[in-house]
Design an enzyme around this catalytic site. Structure first.
Site, PDB file in Angstrom:
ATOM      1  N   SER A  81     -33.842  23.053  15.924  1.00  0.00           N
ATOM      2  CA  SER A  81     -34.049  21.409  16.117  1.00  0.00           C
ATOM      3  C   SER A  81     -34.243  21.141  14.586  1.00  0.00           C
ATOM      4  CB  SER A  81     -35.287  20.859  16.838  1.00  0.00           C
ATOM      5  OG  SER A  81     -35.689  19.797  16.638  1.00  0.00           O
TER       6      SER A  81
ATOM      7  N   TYR B 248     -45.089  22.282  17.083  1.00  0.00           N
ATOM      8  CA  TYR B 248     -42.735  22.271  17.518  1.00  0.00           C
ATOM      9  C   TYR B 248     -42.291  22.214  16.423  1.00  0.00           C
ATOM     10  CZ  TYR B 248     -38.510  20.325  19.099  1.00  0.00           C
ATOM     11  OH  TYR B 248     -37.202  20.324  19.624  1.00  0.00           O
TER      12      TYR B 248
END
Length: 266
Positions: A144, A157
């Site tokens: 990501s 995250y």
């Protein structure tokens, strides 16, 4: 076409979003594709689309937090198709949200790391001997852009995805001599049929003002790079972390503001 002819590929988290885009392109390029996730009906629908288009696919249940389901996924795939050549680690629990460091509980932190870091680690660990058995193969981790820079939220995250970046380099270094390659693809803002209605227009506007091209990303943008990384064309590419974000992270953070002012400098 046929860049993945006769290869067997497992694409985790392929019952929605980016995973579907990768799986469909893999099948179109000749791979036998395992669609896996927790939602059987959605997974079977993807299989049906692929087979209707002339491709080869099957569904297998997998929960990224259930290690026994990961073991079964690999064992059953080898039993069905005789080998495994490619693993795409796409599965993650995107429903889990987190915030600033002071807002996070240990339980929230652990839940995100369980799905996004531990799950990727364990799936990779299981895959390595299967790939070595056939002389090597390709592991592609979906990371990501959250791992690129600090932000005001999504702490756990981002940290988990940063761990995926480093796991990529570790696997490439430790297993390259046995033919196992490992690379990571970091998607930018990818608008999918499943998430489009939930992406606020304000968020789209913020991203589009900073993206260097004139659109948001789509699953196929990630899928095309994954095809290359799964194919023999990328035989000399390993240990790389590649960001596919339309240039979002390629420039200084003030570009959008100066562009809105019609200025190139202060």
């Amino acid at each position: 076409m046929n860049r993945l002819q006769d290869k067997v590929a497992i694409v985790t988290g392929s019952t929605s979003g980016i995973g579907i885009g990768i799986a469909k392109l893999y099948a179109a390029e000749g791979a036998k594709v395992v669609i896996c996730g927790r939602r059987q009906a959605k997974g079977q629908a993807v299989v049906d689309e692929i087979t209707a288009a002339g491709g080869t696919a099957m569904y297998h249940f997998m929960d990224i937090t259930d290690l026994s389901s990961i073991d079964a996924l690999f064992a059953d795939t080898e039993k069905e198709w005789g080998k495994i050549d490619i693993l795409v680690n796409n599965a993650a629990n995107v429903a889990l949200k987190d915030g600033r460091v002071d807002e996070l509980t240990v339980e929230m932190w652990d839940a995100i790391f369980e799905s996004d870091m531990r799950g990727t680690f364990y799936t990779t660990k299981v895959a390595i001997p299967y790939l070595q058995k056939v002389g090597g193969g390709s592991i592609i981790n979906i990371g990501s852009m959250a791992a690129c820079n600090g932000d005001i939220s999504s702490t756990a995250y981002a940290c988990a995805k940063a761990g995926v970046d480093m796991l990529t380099k570790m696997v490439a270094t430790q297993y390259g001599k046995s033919g196992v390659r490992c690379n990571c693809v970091r998607p930018g803002l990818i608008v999918t049929p499943q998430n489009e209605a939930n992406v606020p227009q304000a968020l789209k506007d913020i991203f589009l003002s900073n993206i260097c091209v004139d659109r948001y990303g789509c699953p196929e943008d990630i899928g095309h790079l994954c095809v290359y990384l799964g194919s023999d064309e990328s035989a000399y590419v390993t240990g790389q972390v590649m960001t596919v974000d339309g240039g979002l992270n390629s420039h200084v953070p003030t570009v959008a503001q100066f562009r809105a002012m019609g200025s190139r400098t202060w």
